[in-house]
Design a protein around this motif. Sequence first.
Motif, PDB file in Angstrom:
ATOM      1  N   ALA A 118      81.981  61.280  30.504  1.00 60.43           N
ATOM      2  CA  ALA A 118      81.411  62.370  29.691  1.00 60.43           C
ATOM      3  C   ALA A 118      82.078  63.700  30.050  1.00 60.43           C
ATOM      4  N   PRO A 119      83.415  63.798  29.858  1.00 62.83           N
ATOM      5  CA  PRO A 119      84.119  65.020  30.294  1.00 62.83           C
ATOM      6  C   PRO A 119      83.650  66.265  29.564  1.00 62.83           C
ATOM      7  N   GLN A 120      83.018  66.077  28.400  1.00 62.41           N
ATOM      8  CA  GLN A 120      82.572  67.218  27.607  1.00 62.41           C
ATOM      9  C   GLN A 120      81.262  67.820  28.124  1.00 62.41           C
ATOM     10  N   ALA A 121      80.570  67.080  28.989  1.00 62.73           N
ATOM     11  CA  ALA A 121      79.190  67.456  29.318  1.00 62.73           C
ATOM     12  C   ALA A 121      79.073  68.088  30.700  1.00 62.73           C
ATOM     13  N   GLU A 122      77.982  68.837  30.890  1.00 61.23           N
ATOM     14  CA  GLU A 122      77.573  69.169  32.246  1.00 61.23           C
ATOM     15  C   GLU A 122      76.970  67.893  32.821  1.00 61.23           C
ATOM     16  N   ARG A 123      77.413  67.472  33.997  1.00 59.38           N
ATOM     17  CA  ARG A 123      76.972  66.203  34.558  1.00 59.38           C
ATOM     18  C   ARG A 123      76.174  66.422  35.836  1.00 59.38           C
ATOM     19  N   ARG A 124      75.015  65.802  35.876  1.00 58.33           N
ATOM     20  CA  ARG A 124      74.116  65.934  37.033  1.00 58.33           C
ATOM     21  C   ARG A 124      73.863  64.549  37.625  1.00 58.33           C
ATOM     22  N   ILE A 125      74.151  64.418  38.910  1.00 62.76           N
ATOM     23  CA  ILE A 125      73.977  63.138  39.605  1.00 62.76           C
ATOM     24  C   ILE A 125      72.858  63.287  40.624  1.00 62.76           C
ATOM     25  N   LEU A 126      71.847  62.437  40.491  1.00 65.76           N
ATOM     26  CA  LEU A 126      70.738  62.452  41.445  1.00 65.76           C
ATOM     27  C   LEU A 126      70.706  61.129  42.193  1.00 65.76           C
ATOM     28  N   HIS A 127      70.975  61.169  43.486  1.00 62.02           N
ATOM     29  CA  HIS A 127      70.808  59.975  44.313  1.00 62.02           C
ATOM     30  C   HIS A 127      69.377  59.962  44.835  1.00 62.02           C
ATOM     31  N   ILE A 128      68.711  58.819  44.737  1.00 65.66           N
ATOM     32  CA  ILE A 128      67.401  58.716  45.378  1.00 65.66           C
ATOM     33  C   ILE A 128      67.630  58.264  46.815  1.00 65.66           C
ATOM     34  N   SER A 129      67.459  59.210  47.708  1.00 67.45           N
ATOM     35  CA  SER A 129      67.684  58.971  49.129  1.00 67.45           C
ATOM     36  C   SER A 129      66.345  58.651  49.801  1.00 67.45           C
ATOM     37  N   SER A 130      66.228  58.990  51.056  1.00 65.47           N
ATOM     38  CA  SER A 130      64.999  58.699  51.800  1.00 65.47           C
ATOM     39  C   SER A 130      65.022  59.495  53.098  1.00 65.47           C
ATOM     40  N   GLY A 131      63.844  59.758  53.617  1.00 62.98           N
ATOM     41  CA  GLY A 131      63.767  60.346  54.949  1.00 62.98           C
ATOM     42  C   GLY A 131      64.502  59.471  55.959  1.00 62.98           C
ATOM     43  N   ALA A 132      64.603  58.165  55.640  1.00 58.71           N
ATOM     44  CA  ALA A 132      65.287  57.222  56.538  1.00 58.71           C
ATOM     45  C   ALA A 132      66.793  57.477  56.602  1.00 58.71           C
ATOM     46  N   GLY A 133      67.308  58.256  55.692  1.00 55.10           N
ATOM     47  CA  GLY A 133      68.721  58.644  55.775  1.00 55.10           C
ATOM     48  C   GLY A 133      68.923  59.787  56.755  1.00 55.10           C
ATOM     49  N   ARG A 134      67.810  60.399  57.138  1.00 55.03           N
ATOM     50  CA  ARG A 134      67.891  61.596  57.992  1.00 55.03           C
ATOM     51  C   ARG A 134      67.308  61.357  59.377  1.00 55.03           C
ATOM     52  N   SER A 135      66.348  60.415  59.494  1.00 58.01           N
ATOM     53  CA  SER A 135      65.807  60.015  60.800  1.00 58.01           C
ATOM     54  C   SER A 135      65.968  58.507  60.907  1.00 58.01           C
ATOM     55  N   ALA A 136      66.355  58.039  62.082  1.00 62.10           N
ATOM     56  CA  ALA A 136      66.540  56.594  62.274  1.00 62.10           C
ATOM     57  C   ALA A 136      65.202  55.908  62.568  1.00 62.10           C
ATOM     58  N   TYR A 137      65.022  54.722  62.016  1.00 63.03           N
ATOM     59  CA  TYR A 137      63.813  53.923  62.235  1.00 63.03           C
ATOM     60  C   TYR A 137      64.226  52.551  62.772  1.00 63.03           C
ATOM     61  N   PRO A 138      63.495  52.003  63.779  1.00 62.15           N
ATOM     62  CA  PRO A 138      63.845  50.664  64.257  1.00 62.15           C
ATOM     63  C   PRO A 138      63.627  49.634  63.144  1.00 62.15           C
ATOM     64  N   GLY A 139      64.548  48.709  63.018  1.00 61.01           N
ATOM     65  CA  GLY A 139      64.430  47.669  61.990  1.00 61.01           C
ATOM     66  C   GLY A 139      65.074  48.042  60.674  1.00 61.01           C
ATOM     67  N   TRP A 140      65.362  49.311  60.494  1.00 57.62           N
ATOM     68  CA  TRP A 140      65.886  49.784  59.206  1.00 57.62           C
ATOM     69  C   TRP A 140      67.345  50.243  59.311  1.00 57.62           C
ATOM     70  N   SER A 141      68.125  49.593  60.191  1.00 60.26           N
ATOM     71  CA  SER A 141      69.496  50.103  60.376  1.00 60.26           C
ATOM     72  C   SER A 141      70.291  50.088  59.074  1.00 60.26           C
ATOM     73  N   VAL A 142      70.128  49.037  58.272  1.00 62.55           N
ATOM     74  CA  VAL A 142      70.889  48.970  57.008  1.00 62.55           C
ATOM     75  C   VAL A 142      70.384  50.053  56.052  1.00 62.55           C
ATOM     76  N   TYR A 143      69.061  50.129  55.927  1.00 61.44           N
ATOM     77  CA  TYR A 143      68.475  51.107  54.993  1.00 61.44           C
ATOM     78  C   TYR A 143      68.847  52.537  55.401  1.00 61.44           C
TER      79      TYR A 143
END
Length: 237
Positions: A118-143
């Motif tokens: 869509a080169p003609q458009a203003e493009r907005r990308i929203l990733h749905i992240s998680s607090g788990a991307g910012r703090s590590a949790y046991p058991g959730w290494s992949v997540y």
Amino acid sequence: MIKAIVTGHSRGLGAAVAAELLARAIPVLGLARHRVGVEGMEEVEIDLSDAGALAHWLSGHALASFLAGCDTALLVNNAGVVSPVGPLAEQEPAAALRAAVLNVGAPLALSAAFVRAAPQAERRILHISSGAGRSAYPGWSVYCATKAALDQHARAIALDGDPRVRACSLAPGVIDTDMQAEIRATPDARFPLRQRFVDLKEGGVLVAPEDCARTLVDYLTGARFGSEAVDDLRELR
Ligand SMILES: NC(=O)c1ccc[n+]([C@@H]2O[C@H](COP(=O)([O-])OP(=O)(O)OC[C@H]3O[C@@H](n4cnc5c(N)ncnc54)[C@H](OP(=O)(O)O)[C@@H]3O)[C@@H](O)[C@H]2O)c1
């Protein structure tokens, strides 16, 4: 005209986001393994953890055809899994690989394809992240690792400096979806913090997907979208 692509539109937060966009007369193209048959929504049945299937779909013209004629294009990279959960010895390697493709590979590939379609458009990308991307949790290494990757992707996109491409990696809060039920059903041995999530549910703290989607779509369509590459929806209410 605004048009939106939403991954994982069939359930949970993605279904609520798609419904909220449609309610605001924004056409939606949904990508998930299952169709839901919502009126006014175009759907593609695709397993986004299958890199080959996604590459094949992206080699066609479906994205560009859907986005034709829009002046603002939205991409919500929402589909994701928390599994495999557990320490490394408990993780099925193939499941870790599928999670990495679904949670990271697909959002990265879709983002590039979306911007090019869509080169003609203003493009907005929203990733749905998680607090788990910012703090590590046991058991959730992949997540944790996959969500951190989305945050860093959005930060680097901002440095590319294209004013017509904005991105944000957003932690949505704790939402009452199938994913939360799955977390509560995980054996303690695999996820030692399980009880904390049971307490959140019993304490009535979980947010309804519809409430989360309303705030999220306000932000996605609003003037300040992408002013922070990494953000938390709980701070935007
Ligand atoms: N729930 C929370 O508290 C919470 C908190 C922080 C972040 N998040 C994030 O929010 C997003 C949505 O989570 P949710 O709670 O709504 O999850 P959910 O209820 O489990 O729904 C997941 C969605 O992703 C789709 N999906 C799953 N595997 C897929 C695959 N292989 N290919 C294509 N689509 C697939 C599912 O559709 P199909 O089954 O039809 O494929 C479904 O629509 C995720 O990225 C999650 O990490 C959730």
